[in-house]
Design a protein around this motif. Structure first.
Motif, PDB file in Angstrom:
ATOM      1  N   ALA A 148     -28.166 -19.985  54.762  1.00 39.53           N
ATOM      2  CA  ALA A 148     -27.190 -18.900  54.672  1.00 39.53           C
ATOM      3  C   ALA A 148     -27.467 -17.812  55.705  1.00 39.53           C
ATOM      4  N   ALA A 149     -28.769 -17.493  55.910  1.00 38.91           N
ATOM      5  CA  ALA A 149     -29.132 -16.467  56.896  1.00 38.91           C
ATOM      6  C   ALA A 149     -28.757 -16.917  58.304  1.00 38.91           C
ATOM      7  N   GLN A 150     -28.901 -18.209  58.583  1.00 42.71           N
ATOM      8  CA  GLN A 150     -28.559 -18.739  59.898  1.00 42.71           C
ATOM      9  C   GLN A 150     -27.070 -18.626  60.181  1.00 42.71           C
ATOM     10  N   LEU A 151     -26.255 -18.595  59.119  1.00 40.85           N
ATOM     11  CA  LEU A 151     -24.797 -18.558  59.274  1.00 40.85           C
ATOM     12  C   LEU A 151     -24.212 -17.184  58.977  1.00 40.85           C
ATOM     13  N   GLY A 152     -24.996 -16.154  59.205  1.00 42.85           N
ATOM     14  CA  GLY A 152     -24.473 -14.798  59.030  1.00 42.85           C
ATOM     15  C   GLY A 152     -24.549 -14.292  57.613  1.00 42.85           C
ATOM     16  N   ASN A 153     -25.576 -14.735  56.854  1.00 37.29           N
ATOM     17  CA  ASN A 153     -25.788 -14.276  55.481  1.00 37.29           C
ATOM     18  C   ASN A 153     -24.620 -14.614  54.555  1.00 37.29           C
ATOM     19  N   LEU A 154     -24.244 -15.878  54.545  1.00 36.47           N
ATOM     20  CA  LEU A 154     -23.216 -16.345  53.608  1.00 36.47           C
ATOM     21  C   LEU A 154     -23.738 -16.232  52.183  1.00 36.47           C
ATOM     22  N   PRO A 155     -22.851 -16.097  51.202  1.00 36.71           N
ATOM     23  CA  PRO A 155     -23.302 -16.072  49.803  1.00 36.71           C
ATOM     24  C   PRO A 155     -23.909 -17.409  49.397  1.00 36.71           C
ATOM     25  N   VAL A 156     -24.886 -17.352  48.502  1.00 34.19           N
ATOM     26  CA  VAL A 156     -25.588 -18.545  48.014  1.00 34.19           C
ATOM     27  C   VAL A 156     -25.372 -18.667  46.510  1.00 34.19           C
ATOM     28  N   GLU A 157     -25.141 -19.889  46.050  1.00 33.79           N
ATOM     29  CA  GLU A 157     -24.978 -20.096  44.617  1.00 33.79           C
ATOM     30  C   GLU A 157     -25.584 -21.431  44.202  1.00 33.79           C
ATOM     31  N   ARG A 158     -26.030 -21.481  42.945  1.00 40.05           N
ATOM     32  CA  ARG A 158     -26.517 -22.739  42.367  1.00 40.05           C
ATOM     33  C   ARG A 158     -25.325 -23.466  41.767  1.00 40.05           C
ATOM     34  N   SER A 159     -25.201 -24.762  42.053  1.00 41.60           N
ATOM     35  CA  SER A 159     -24.055 -25.535  41.579  1.00 41.60           C
ATOM     36  C   SER A 159     -24.500 -26.946  41.230  1.00 41.60           C
ATOM     37  N   ASP A 160     -24.060 -27.407  40.079  1.00 40.89           N
ATOM     38  CA  ASP A 160     -24.383 -28.774  39.654  1.00 40.89           C
ATOM     39  C   ASP A 160     -23.665 -29.807  40.509  1.00 40.89           C
ATOM     40  N   THR A 161     -22.639 -29.393  41.247  1.00 43.64           N
ATOM     41  CA  THR A 161     -21.897 -30.343  42.087  1.00 43.64           C
ATOM     42  C   THR A 161     -22.537 -30.532  43.456  1.00 43.64           C
ATOM     43  N   ALA A 162     -23.527 -29.698  43.788  1.00 46.64           N
ATOM     44  CA  ALA A 162     -24.222 -29.854  45.064  1.00 46.64           C
ATOM     45  C   ALA A 162     -25.144 -31.067  44.995  1.00 46.64           C
ATOM     46  N   PRO A 163     -25.339 -31.772  46.106  1.00 42.79           N
ATOM     47  CA  PRO A 163     -26.216 -32.957  46.097  1.00 42.79           C
ATOM     48  C   PRO A 163     -27.678 -32.556  45.877  1.00 42.79           C
ATOM     49  N   PRO A 164     -28.387 -33.191  44.954  1.00 39.44           N
ATOM     50  CA  PRO A 164     -29.792 -32.847  44.681  1.00 39.44           C
ATOM     51  C   PRO A 164     -30.663 -33.030  45.920  1.00 39.44           C
ATOM     52  N   GLY A 165     -31.588 -32.090  46.119  1.00 38.64           N
ATOM     53  CA  GLY A 165     -32.526 -32.186  47.227  1.00 38.64           C
ATOM     54  C   GLY A 165     -31.943 -31.863  48.581  1.00 38.64           C
ATOM     55  N   ARG A 166     -30.718 -31.403  48.625  1.00 36.70           N
ATOM     56  CA  ARG A 166     -30.049 -31.059  49.886  1.00 36.70           C
ATOM     57  C   ARG A 166     -29.368 -29.700  49.730  1.00 36.70           C
ATOM     58  N   VAL A 167     -28.915 -29.164  50.858  1.00 29.91           N
ATOM     59  CA  VAL A 167     -28.156 -27.912  50.858  1.00 29.91           C
ATOM     60  C   VAL A 167     -26.744 -28.225  51.321  1.00 29.91           C
ATOM     61  N   GLN A 168     -25.764 -27.656  50.632  1.00 28.76           N
ATOM     62  CA  GLN A 168     -24.355 -27.916  50.944  1.00 28.76           C
ATOM     63  C   GLN A 168     -23.706 -26.630  51.452  1.00 28.76           C
ATOM     64  N   VAL A 169     -23.033 -26.721  52.598  1.00 27.02           N
ATOM     65  CA  VAL A 169     -22.295 -25.591  53.165  1.00 27.02           C
ATOM     66  C   VAL A 169     -20.806 -25.900  53.081  1.00 27.02           C
ATOM     67  N   LEU A 170     -20.054 -25.023  52.453  1.00 31.82           N
ATOM     68  CA  LEU A 170     -18.601 -25.152  52.395  1.00 31.82           C
ATOM     69  C   LEU A 170     -17.996 -23.996  53.203  1.00 31.82           C
ATOM     70  N   LEU A 171     -17.230 -24.322  54.222  1.00 32.36           N
ATOM     71  CA  LEU A 171     -16.651 -23.321  55.119  1.00 32.36           C
ATOM     72  C   LEU A 171     -15.220 -23.016  54.711  1.00 32.36           C
ATOM     73  N   GLY A 172     -14.980 -21.776  54.257  1.00 34.58           N
ATOM     74  CA  GLY A 172     -13.638 -21.353  53.870  1.00 34.58           C
ATOM     75  C   GLY A 172     -12.911 -20.699  55.026  1.00 34.58           C
ATOM     76  N   THR A 173     -11.689 -20.245  54.761  1.00 32.62           N
ATOM     77  CA  THR A 173     -10.886 -19.612  55.817  1.00 32.62           C
ATOM     78  C   THR A 173     -11.456 -18.273  56.257  1.00 32.62           C
ATOM     79  N   ASP A 174     -12.404 -17.711  55.476  1.00 31.99           N
ATOM     80  CA  ASP A 174     -12.999 -16.424  55.840  1.00 31.99           C
ATOM     81  C   ASP A 174     -14.185 -16.565  56.777  1.00 31.99           C
ATOM     82  N   PHE A 175     -14.562 -17.817  57.119  1.00 30.96           N
ATOM     83  CA  PHE A 175     -15.774 -17.998  57.911  1.00 30.96           C
ATOM     84  C   PHE A 175     -15.606 -17.365  59.288  1.00 30.96           C
TER      85      PHE A 175
END
Length: 462
Positions: free
Chosen positions: A400-427
């Motif tokens: 998140a810090a590398q991408l301009g301090n995007l918000p971070v959240e815990r989600s059961d839909t994220a793949p275990p052991g990995r980090v998921q980045v979702l880019l919205g229209t506000d990126f």
């Protein structure tokens, strides 16, 4: 070498002394800064007088194409500039002149009534007291009007104003001439009679009366006054960039002309150390200033005419968020608690902009992160970094810090052991690699947002 240094510093001090000695000041700020950065209220007024209250010659008014009647004062440009205490990126908030707000000690009205209306009331009060000195009446009533405008902006935005600066049409006209014009770009040609705006499409350099017409036009624009605000933001960003980053201030002739402009057309609060501010303002160069408009809720017609509706709580929250975002962006990113090479990042493009996920994945790979899946995702407006397990929270924070301090959240839909980045229209594209090709909207995708206005570059506008 010693003699050269002496001459240069002596010249600089002489120019500074001349500037300060000739500036018009006003007693409108009481109390010091709250320490949370610097908040400056910038006001542009349409009047037939100079900074000292002297009437402008008719030939000058003809050049300015001034629409104000004798004795009439319009505060048509109201902007709040925030510079963070740590010297990071600044942000300027434009406040539409027709914003329907509570004016302390007066009534609920358009915000551009705060200054002239209370100035007129104070002038009547002074005359009723038997004061016949016209300049004293004008000076004291103007200070009252400015103080009311400051209080109104403070009430609306929730921030304390530390300094006040006011420029009139003459100053704007002369400023653009002194710096050799300003570069702008229009999407389409313009020919609008009321403002005198007549310009071809594409990039061009404008100054003087043409510059005034450019920033004053609001008829024949898609969003009326809101489109005019965007014009003003683009223009002021270009002015800031030219003055601060192109050697303008190292040219003695230009610097002398700017000092002359300031003395004739600028009013600042009496407690402002402009030399200290000049040092801090150098950070505005290189794009370290973003222009925004406060959120609005449409318009209506009432007893005050056509007004723009604003919600005070929404405006305060917006200002607090954006000033906090800029302060956070100025801070160095935290050192990740994990080795980036051990973090696999999946990037999903939910913005509708073609190629954005690949650009971001390339950026993360260049920073040492392991490339995961790169694909499209369901449309969303906000960007987020997700992780499934608490053990991955530090890794998600580093991404998140590398991408301009995007918000971070815990989600059961994220793949275990990995980090998921979702880019919205506000990126923000500022976080994407600068060498990547510009993204184009995908078929059926929502139109991309207008590019952010900063003191770097010349975006084409309506």
């Amino acid at each position: 070498m010693s003699a050269l240094v002496l001459v240069l510093t002596g010249t600089a001090w002489g120019l500074y002394r001349d500037l300060v000695a000739g500036l018009t000041t006003t007693d409108v700020i009481f109390g010091g800064s709250d320490g949370d950065g610097l908040n400056i209220l910038l006001v542009g007024v349409d009047s037939r007088t100079d900074a000292q209250g002297n009437p402008l010659p008719e030939q000058v008014l003809a050049q300015l194409r001034s629409g104000a009647e004798p004795g009439v004062l319009n505060s048509d440009t109201i902007m709040l500039l925030h510079l963070p205490a740590d010297g990071g990126s600044g942000v300027a908030f434009s406040i539409p002149r027709d914003s329907y707000v509570d004016i302390p000690g007066y009534r609920r009205d358009k915000i551009n009534a705060a200054y002239p209306a209370t100035k007129a009331l104070k002038a009547d009060e002074l005359v009723a007291q038997g004061i016949r000195d016209h300049k004293r009446v004008d000076r004291e009533s103007a200070a009252a009007g400015r103080s009311t405008l400051i209080s109104t902006v403070e009430d609306l935005t929730g921030v304390q104003i530390d300094h006040y600066a006011e420029v009139n049409l003459l100053g704007f006209y002369n400023l653009t001439t002194a710096i050799g014009g300003v570069d702008v770009c229009l999407k389409a040609p313009v020919d609008e009679e009321l403002s005198g705006a007549r310009f071809p499409a594409g990039p061009q350099t404008i100054s003087g009366a043409d510059a005034l017409a450019f920033v004053r036009q609001r008829h024949a624009l898609p969003e009326g006054d809101l489109s005019r605000i965007r014009r003003q933001q683009v223009f002021l960003a270009a002015v800031a960039d030219k003055i601060l980053s192109s050697g303008t201030l190292t040219n003695p002739n230009t610097l002398g002309a700017l000092i002359d402009v300031a003395q004739k057309s600028l009013v600042i609060d009496s407690g402002w150390d402009v030399l200290a501010f000049a040092r801090q303002a150098s950070n505005i160069a290189a794009g370290k200033l973003e222009f925004l408009t406060i959120p609005t809720r449409g318009g209506e017609s009432n007893e005050r005419g056509d007004v723009v509706l604003v919600d005070r709580d929404e405006v305060r929250g917006f200002v607090e968020q954006k000033t906090g975002d800029n302060a956070a962006a100025a801070a160095p990113p935290p050192t990740p608690a994990v080795d980036p090479a051990q973090v696999t990042v999946d990037v999903g493009n939910a913005s509708g902009a073609t190629g954005l996920a690949a650009q971001v994945a390339d950026q993360l790979a260049a920073a040492g992160f392991t490339r995961g899946s790169v694909e499209n995702a369901g449309a969303r407006s906000t960007s987020v970094v997700r992780h499934a397990d608490d053990d991955d929270a530090d890794a998600a924070g580093a991404v998140a810090a590398q991408l301009g301090n995007l918000p971070v959240e815990r989600s059961d839909t994220a793949p275990p052991g990995r980090v998921q980045v979702l880019l919205g229209t506000d990126f923000s594209r500022a976080a994407a690699p600068t060498t990547a090709p510009a993204a184009t909207p995908a078929a059926g995708a929502p139109p991309a947002a207008e590019p952010p206005i900063t003191a770097s570059g010349v975006p084409c506008i309506d």
